[in-house]
Design a protein around this motif. Structure first.
Motif, PDB file in Angstrom:
ATOM      1  N   CYS A   1       0.896  -0.999   0.130  1.00 43.21           N
ATOM      2  CA  CYS A   1      -0.203   0.078  -0.160  1.00 43.21           C
ATOM      3  C   CYS A   1       0.809   1.264  -0.069  1.00 43.21           C
ATOM      4  O   CYS A   1       0.460   2.182  -0.479  1.00 43.21           O
ATOM      5  CB  CYS A   1      -0.758  -0.037   1.093  1.00 43.21           C
ATOM      6  SG  CYS A   1      -2.357  -1.285   1.244  1.00 43.21           S
ATOM      7  N   CYS A   2       1.928   1.158   0.482  1.00 44.20           N
ATOM      8  CA  CYS A   2       2.947   2.577   0.779  1.00 44.20           C
ATOM      9  C   CYS A   2       3.476   2.684  -0.536  1.00 44.20           C
ATOM     10  O   CYS A   2       3.519   3.696  -0.997  1.00 44.20           O
ATOM     11  CB  CYS A   2       3.963   2.114   1.774  1.00 44.20           C
ATOM     12  SG  CYS A   2       3.338   2.243   3.607  1.00 44.20           S
TER      13      CYS A   2
ATOM     14  N   ARG B   1       2.294   1.784  -3.775  1.00 41.49           N
ATOM     15  CA  ARG B   1       1.527   2.023  -4.369  1.00 41.49           C
ATOM     16  C   ARG B   1       1.242   3.401  -4.494  1.00 41.49           C
ATOM     17  O   ARG B   1       1.005   4.295  -5.343  1.00 41.49           O
ATOM     18  CB  ARG B   1      -0.027   1.202  -4.386  1.00 41.49           C
ATOM     19  CG  ARG B   1      -0.902   1.583  -5.206  1.00 41.49           C
ATOM     20  CD  ARG B   1      -2.029   0.921  -5.306  1.00 41.49           C
ATOM     21  NE  ARG B   1      -2.838   0.730  -4.130  1.00 41.49           N
ATOM     22  CZ  ARG B   1      -4.127   0.179  -3.844  1.00 41.49           C
ATOM     23  NH1 ARG B   1      -4.625  -0.379  -4.937  1.00 41.49           N
ATOM     24  NH2 ARG B   1      -4.417   0.286  -2.537  1.00 41.49           N
ATOM     25  N   LEU B   2       0.961   4.030  -3.125  1.00 36.90           N
ATOM     26  CA  LEU B   2       0.828   5.497  -2.919  1.00 36.90           C
ATOM     27  C   LEU B   2       2.108   6.301  -3.274  1.00 36.90           C
ATOM     28  O   LEU B   2       2.021   7.183  -3.854  1.00 36.90           O
ATOM     29  CB  LEU B   2       0.504   5.730  -1.298  1.00 36.90           C
ATOM     30  CG  LEU B   2       0.332   6.946  -0.985  1.00 36.90           C
ATOM     31  CD1 LEU B   2      -0.857   7.660  -1.833  1.00 36.90           C
ATOM     32  CD2 LEU B   2       0.122   7.460   0.696  1.00 36.90           C
TER      33      LEU B   2
ATOM     34  N   TYR C   1      -5.244  13.221  -4.402  1.00 39.46           N
ATOM     35  CA  TYR C   1      -4.820  11.984  -4.419  1.00 39.46           C
ATOM     36  C   TYR C   1      -6.080  11.204  -4.875  1.00 39.46           C
ATOM     37  O   TYR C   1      -7.204  11.257  -4.081  1.00 39.46           O
ATOM     38  CB  TYR C   1      -4.088  11.492  -3.362  1.00 39.46           C
ATOM     39  CG  TYR C   1      -2.642  12.417  -3.337  1.00 39.46           C
ATOM     40  CD1 TYR C   1      -1.993  12.251  -4.483  1.00 39.46           C
ATOM     41  CD2 TYR C   1      -2.260  12.786  -2.197  1.00 39.46           C
ATOM     42  CE1 TYR C   1      -0.696  13.126  -4.348  1.00 39.46           C
ATOM     43  CE2 TYR C   1      -1.232  13.750  -2.005  1.00 39.46           C
ATOM     44  CZ  TYR C   1      -0.324  13.894  -3.253  1.00 39.46           C
ATOM     45  OH  TYR C   1       0.818  14.378  -2.939  1.00 39.46           O
TER      46      TYR C   1
ATOM     47  N   VAL D   1       5.192  10.722   0.964  1.00 36.17           N
ATOM     48  CA  VAL D   1       4.520   9.545   1.673  1.00 36.17           C
ATOM     49  C   VAL D   1       4.766   9.598   3.223  1.00 36.17           C
ATOM     50  O   VAL D   1       4.016   9.329   4.039  1.00 36.17           O
ATOM     51  CB  VAL D   1       4.815   8.335   0.966  1.00 36.17           C
ATOM     52  CG1 VAL D   1       3.878   7.303   1.887  1.00 36.17           C
ATOM     53  CG2 VAL D   1       4.279   8.175  -0.549  1.00 36.17           C
TER      54      VAL D   1
ATOM     55  N   ILE E   1      -6.782   4.693  -3.025  1.00 38.23           N
ATOM     56  CA  ILE E   1      -5.556   4.437  -2.816  1.00 38.23           C
ATOM     57  C   ILE E   1      -5.207   5.002  -1.344  1.00 38.23           C
ATOM     58  O   ILE E   1      -4.558   4.175  -0.630  1.00 38.23           O
ATOM     59  CB  ILE E   1      -4.621   4.951  -3.915  1.00 38.23           C
ATOM     60  CG1 ILE E   1      -4.939   4.298  -5.040  1.00 38.23           C
ATOM     61  CG2 ILE E   1      -3.023   4.891  -3.431  1.00 38.23           C
ATOM     62  CD1 ILE E   1      -3.786   4.983  -6.148  1.00 38.23           C
ATOM     63  N   LEU E   2      -5.694   6.192  -1.064  1.00 34.51           N
ATOM     64  CA  LEU E   2      -5.274   6.771   0.351  1.00 34.51           C
ATOM     65  C   LEU E   2      -6.132   6.134   1.325  1.00 34.51           C
ATOM     66  O   LEU E   2      -5.620   5.813   2.349  1.00 34.51           O
ATOM     67  CB  LEU E   2      -5.930   8.245   0.340  1.00 34.51           C
ATOM     68  CG  LEU E   2      -4.816   9.189  -0.139  1.00 34.51           C
ATOM     69  CD1 LEU E   2      -5.323  10.616  -0.103  1.00 34.51           C
ATOM     70  CD2 LEU E   2      -3.602   9.193   0.776  1.00 34.51           C
TER      71      LEU E   2
ATOM     72  N   HIS F   1       1.579   6.673  -6.953  1.00 38.86           N
ATOM     73  CA  HIS F   1       0.666   7.409  -7.200  1.00 38.86           C
ATOM     74  C   HIS F   1       0.971   9.044  -7.202  1.00 38.86           C
ATOM     75  O   HIS F   1       0.492  10.048  -7.945  1.00 38.86           O
ATOM     76  CB  HIS F   1      -0.634   7.128  -6.273  1.00 38.86           C
ATOM     77  CG  HIS F   1      -1.789   7.948  -6.584  1.00 38.86           C
ATOM     78  ND1 HIS F   1      -2.353   8.079  -7.947  1.00 38.86           N
ATOM     79  CD2 HIS F   1      -2.483   8.822  -5.956  1.00 38.86           C
ATOM     80  CE1 HIS F   1      -3.652   8.709  -7.853  1.00 38.86           C
ATOM     81  NE2 HIS F   1      -3.554   9.133  -6.636  1.00 38.86           N
ATOM     82  N   VAL F   2       1.512   9.270  -5.912  1.00 38.07           N
ATOM     83  CA  VAL F   2       2.065  10.750  -5.772  1.00 38.07           C
ATOM     84  C   VAL F   2       3.207  11.027  -6.839  1.00 38.07           C
ATOM     85  O   VAL F   2       3.034  12.262  -7.223  1.00 38.07           O
ATOM     86  CB  VAL F   2       2.767  10.672  -4.403  1.00 38.07           C
ATOM     87  CG1 VAL F   2       3.554  12.161  -4.244  1.00 38.07           C
ATOM     88  CG2 VAL F   2       2.028  10.490  -3.309  1.00 38.07           C
TER      89      VAL F   2
ATOM     90  N   PHE G   1      -4.292   2.823   2.031  1.00 45.12           N
ATOM     91  CA  PHE G   1      -2.962   3.136   2.853  1.00 45.12           C
ATOM     92  C   PHE G   1      -3.350   3.489   4.338  1.00 45.12           C
ATOM     93  O   PHE G   1      -2.578   2.854   5.222  1.00 45.12           O
ATOM     94  CB  PHE G   1      -2.418   4.514   2.328  1.00 45.12           C
ATOM     95  CG  PHE G   1      -1.275   5.045   2.964  1.00 45.12           C
ATOM     96  CD1 PHE G   1       0.145   4.574   2.696  1.00 45.12           C
ATOM     97  CD2 PHE G   1      -1.419   6.045   3.813  1.00 45.12           C
ATOM     98  CE1 PHE G   1       1.104   5.088   3.519  1.00 45.12           C
ATOM     99  CE2 PHE G   1      -0.328   6.680   4.348  1.00 45.12           C
ATOM    100  CZ  PHE G   1       1.174   6.098   4.295  1.00 45.12           C
TER     101      PHE G   1
END
Length: 280
Positions: free
Chosen positions: A109-110, A112-113, A254, A132, A258-259, A116-117, A262
Motif C-alpha cells: 500500500c505504501c 502504491r501510494l 490523490y 508519503v 489508494i489513500l 501514485h504521488v 494506505f
C-alpha cells in the motif's frame, strides 16, 4: 424428436457441468485433507508444515519437494530467473503491486501510494517517498486519541489484578477496607496471624465482586469470540475508517481508494512499525 429444444437443454448442460466441477473439487479437497491427516502424525518440528503442505499438492509437486527423489516432471530454475526475483516491493510490477495492496499488505500500500504521488505531483521516486512519509505522519497524528480506550482497559485490568492481592491477603489493607466500607466483625488476633487466615476473613466480602467480575470477563470473552467468528470489530473498524476518511478529506488531490487502503493498512499502535515502505 425426443431431445429438448436448445433453449432448454443448454442451461441443463451448463448446470451439469458446474455440478461435476464442484464434485471434482470436493473430492480433490477431501483427498488432500485425508493425506494431510495421515502425514501430520509422522511429522515433527519443522517437517510438520512441510508434510501438511506436501500432502495438499499433486504427485509431481511432491516429487519436486522430496530431497532424495529424481526431479522428474520438474522445471529447474535458472540462475537468470533467480537473479530476477524481486527482493522488495519496489521491484514489483504495477499489476503485482496493485494485487498485493488490495489484499491489505502494508508495504505494498505504501509503495502504491508512492507511485501514485509520482504521477500526481510529477516528482521522482525519492521525493515521492518523502511525501508519503509526511502523509504517514498526518495519518498517525491522532493515534493516541483513538487508542485511548485500549490504554484505559490495559490500565484498569492491570490495576485490578495488582490491587486484588492486598485487598484479600494484606491485613492492614483488609482492616482499612473493613472500617471504611464493610464494618463487619473483626476476628480475634490469634485468627489473623497468617495471610491465609486474613484471606479467609476478607473472602466474606471479596468473593461476590471477584466472582461476578470473573463471570463478566468470561461472558465478554464468549461475546468477543463470536464477534471474531463474524469478523466484527465495531470500535476498531470505526476508528480505522474514520481516520481514513479524515486523510482523504485532507488530501483531495490523490485517488480516494489508494489513500483509504494506505490508511486502513496502517497500524493502530502508538509506536510505528519499524519497517514500512513509507519509513525505510
Amino acid at each position: 424428436r425426443g431431445r429438448p429444444p436448445p433453449s432448454e437443454g443448454a442451461p441443463r448442460r451448463r448446470a451439469r457441468a458446474r455440478l461435476s466441477t464442484l464434485v471434482g473439487m470436493g473430492l480433490r479437497t477431501a483427498r488432500a485433507l485425508l493425506q494431510m491427516r495421515r502425514a501430520i502424525p509422522r511429522a515433527a518440528g519443522a517437517n510438520l508444515a512441510r508434510a501438511a503442505f506436501a500432502a495438499s499438492l499433486g504427485p509431481s509437486a511432491r516429487r519436486c519437494m522430496s530431497s532424495g527423489a529424481k526431479l522428474e516432471g520438474c522445471r529447474p530454475v535458472t540462475m537468470e530467473e533467480a537473479k530476477q526475483m524481486p527482493h522488495d516491493v519496489s521491484h514489483l510490477s504495477n499489476e503485482a503491486l496493485y494485487i498485493l495492496a488490495e489484499s491489505g499488505h502494508r508495504e505494498a500500500c505504501c509503495e502504491r501510494l508512492v507511485r501514485h504521488v509520482m504521477t500526481v505531483d510529477g516528482i521522482e521516486w525519492l521525493a515521492a517517498r518523502e511525501r508519503v512519509r509526511e502523509i504517514d505522519r498526518m495519518d498517525r497524528q491522532n493515534v493516541w486519541l483513538a487508542t485511548a480506550p485500549y490504554k484505559l482497559g490495559i490500565f484498569a485490568g492491570a490495576s485490578a489484578a495488582i490491587a486484588s492481592v492486598p485487598l484479600v491477603f494484606h491485613l492492614p489493607t483488609v482492616e482499612f477496607v473493613n472500617r471504611a466500607f464493610i464494618t463487619t466483625d473483626v476476628p480475634e488476633p490469634e485468627d489473623l496471624q497468617t495471610c491465609w487466615e486474613v484471606g479467609a476473613w476478607a473472602w466474606n466480602w471479596m468473593e461476590p465482586p471477584l466472582g461476578v467480575a470473573s463471570f463478566v470477563i468470561l461472558a465478554m470473552q464468549l461475546v468477543r469470540a463470536q464477534m471474531q467468528n463474524m469478523e466484527l470489530k465495531p470500535y476498531t473498524d470505526w476508528a480505522r475508517h474514520r481516520r481514513a476518511k479524515q486523510l482523504v478529506a485532507q488530501l483531495p488531490q490523490y485517488k480516494e481508494d489508494i489513500l483509504e487502503e494506505f490508511s486502513l493498512s496502517n497500524s493502530m499502535s502508538p509506536v510505528p512499525r519499524p519497517r514500512t515502505a513509507a519509513a525505510h
